[in-house]
Design an enzyme around this catalytic site. Structure first.
Site, short mmCIF file in Angstrom:
data_model
loop_
_atom_site.label_atom_id
_atom_site.label_comp_id
_atom_site.label_asym_id
_atom_site.label_seq_id
_atom_site.Cartn_x
_atom_site.Cartn_y
_atom_site.Cartn_z
N GLY A 242 1.05 -1.76 8.17
CA GLY A 242 0.16 -1.02 9.07
C GLY A 242 -0.38 -1.81 10.25
O GLY A 242 -0.65 -1.24 11.30
N GLU B 88 -5.98 -6.48 10.20
CA GLU B 88 -5.73 -5.31 9.34
C GLU B 88 -5.84 -4.04 10.17
O GLU B 88 -6.58 -3.99 11.16
CB GLU B 88 -6.74 -5.34 8.18
CG GLU B 88 -6.74 -4.15 7.26
CD GLU B 88 -5.44 -3.87 6.53
OE1 GLU B 88 -4.36 -3.96 7.16
OE2 GLU B 88 -5.49 -3.51 5.34
N ASP B 89 -5.11 -3.01 9.77
CA ASP B 89 -5.18 -1.75 10.50
C ASP B 89 -6.50 -1.03 10.24
O ASP B 89 -7.13 -0.52 11.16
CB ASP B 89 -3.97 -0.84 10.16
CG ASP B 89 -3.76 -0.61 8.67
OD1 ASP B 89 -4.52 -1.15 7.84
OD2 ASP B 89 -2.82 0.13 8.32
N ASP C 190 -10.87 0.42 4.52
CA ASP C 190 -11.16 1.69 3.82
C ASP C 190 -11.94 1.37 2.54
O ASP C 190 -13.15 1.19 2.60
CB ASP C 190 -9.84 2.42 3.58
CG ASP C 190 -10.04 3.80 2.98
OD1 ASP C 190 -11.16 4.34 3.05
OD2 ASP C 190 -9.07 4.37 2.42
N LYS D 295 -13.58 2.49 8.56
CA LYS D 295 -13.90 3.84 8.06
C LYS D 295 -15.30 3.87 7.49
O LYS D 295 -15.64 3.04 6.63
CB LYS D 295 -12.91 4.22 6.95
CG LYS D 295 -12.09 5.44 7.26
CD LYS D 295 -11.28 5.88 6.06
CE LYS D 295 -9.95 6.44 6.50
NZ LYS D 295 -9.16 7.00 5.40
N PHE E 72 -8.23 11.06 7.07
CA PHE E 72 -6.94 10.36 7.01
C PHE E 72 -6.29 10.37 8.38
O PHE E 72 -5.97 11.41 8.94
CB PHE E 72 -6.02 11.00 5.97
CG PHE E 72 -4.86 10.09 5.65
CD1 PHE E 72 -5.01 9.03 4.78
CD2 PHE E 72 -3.63 10.27 6.28
CE1 PHE E 72 -3.95 8.15 4.52
CE2 PHE E 72 -2.57 9.40 6.03
CZ PHE E 72 -2.74 8.35 5.13
N VAL E 73 -6.10 9.17 8.93
CA VAL E 73 -5.57 9.04 10.29
C VAL E 73 -4.20 8.37 10.29
O VAL E 73 -3.86 7.63 9.36
CB VAL E 73 -6.55 8.24 11.18
CG1 VAL E 73 -7.87 8.96 11.32
CG2 VAL E 73 -6.77 6.83 10.65
P1 IMP Z 1 -8.10 -0.12 1.20
O1 IMP Z 1 -7.49 -1.13 0.28
O2 IMP Z 1 -8.55 1.11 0.49
O3 IMP Z 1 -9.17 -0.66 2.13
O4 IMP Z 1 -6.93 0.45 2.07
C1 IMP Z 1 -6.40 -0.22 3.09
C2 IMP Z 1 -4.99 0.26 3.35
O5 IMP Z 1 -4.83 1.64 3.09
C3 IMP Z 1 -4.73 0.06 4.79
O6 IMP Z 1 -4.06 -1.15 4.98
C4 IMP Z 1 -3.89 1.24 5.19
O7 IMP Z 1 -2.53 0.90 5.09
C5 IMP Z 1 -4.20 2.29 4.15
N1 IMP Z 1 -5.11 3.34 4.69
C6 IMP Z 1 -6.42 3.51 4.44
N2 IMP Z 1 -6.91 4.57 5.11
C7 IMP Z 1 -5.86 5.09 5.80
C8 IMP Z 1 -5.72 6.21 6.70
O8 IMP Z 1 -6.65 6.95 7.04
N3 IMP Z 1 -4.47 6.40 7.20
C9 IMP Z 1 -3.40 5.61 6.89
N4 IMP Z 1 -3.49 4.57 6.08
C10 IMP Z 1 -4.71 4.31 5.52
MG MG Z 2 -0.27 2.36 4.71
#
Ligand code: IMP
Ligand code: MG
Length: 186
Positions: free
Chosen positions: A50, A105-106, A109, A137, A159-160
């Site tokens: 991402g 990081e993208d 979340d 987020k 969700f984006v």
């Molecule tokens: P986390 O471990 O829950 O913080 O998730 C992080 C990863 O989930 C990111 O690196 C993204 O690849 C993916 N992610 C989280 N939210 C979104 C979203 O809204 N769209 C697309 N990918 C997401």
């Molecule tokens: Mg992803």
């Protein structure tokens, strides 16, 4: 009215950030990092897949010498909600010992991915680790709180996709960031 510039844009309910707005913000973050990392041994570490597009653009907006590498983590396995289990799919290859690392990081979340990656990178004994996330987020609560030094944009809990962010590996090539129409995944 935001101009739609890709047939895939029709899968979005709205465009949050256009290509131009993203590029301007990335340049600002690059300037800030340039200021903060003068005379320091900087290494950017992007999280596959991402953050790939963001890191390539960001790197070219940073005017101090630096190297970069990618590491891999996966927690979604194709859905729109994290499975809760983060799998490390690729470690870094450049030597991070005594280097100043910025994890790129993208999106921040649940925080699980960044927590797992920062834990992994600490084993390589860098001098410091900071985090740069394009999107932050807003959440009532997170599984793991991680300090994010550089943030591109704060967004609602939707969700984006686009500019590297995917649903089922698609939409990464959109040059804007938008909210994916829930019809696509429900
Ligand atoms: P986390 O471990 O829950 O913080 O998730 C992080 C990863 O989930 C990111 O690196 C993204 O690849 C993916 N992610 C989280 N939210 C979104 C979203 O809204 N769209 C697309 N990918 C997401
Ligand atoms: Mg992803």
């Amino acid at each position: 009215m935001t101009r739609l510039n890709n047939p895939l844009d029709q899968h979005l309910t709205k465009v949050l950030y256009s290509k131009e707005v993203i590029q301007k913000r990335v340049a600002e973050i690059g300037e800030q990092i340039t200021e903060d990392y003068k005379n320091r041994e900087l290494v950017l570490v992007g999280i596959l897949r991402g953050a790939a597009i963001f890191m390539c653009d960001l790197s070219r907006q940073i005017a101090v010498p630096h190297s970069w590498d990618m590491c891999g983590a996966s927690s979604y396995h194709g859905g729109t909600a994290t499975t809760g289990h983060v799998q490390i799919t690729k470690d870094v290859e450049v030597n991070l010992r005594n280097k100043e690392v910025i994890v790129v990081e993208d999106i921040y979340d649940s925080g699980r991915t960044l927590r797992a990656i920062c834990d992994l990178l600490r084993v390589h004994q860098p001098a410091s680790i900071e985090v740069c996330a394009l999107l932050y987020k807003e959440k009532a609560q997170r599984a793991s709180e991680v300090a994010i030094k550089y943030v591109g944009f704060e967004i609602a809990d939707e969700f984006v996709v686009g500019y590297g962010l995917d649903y089922n590996e698609y939409y990464r090539n959109l040059d804007c960031i938008g909210v994916l129409d829930p019809k696509i995944y429900s």
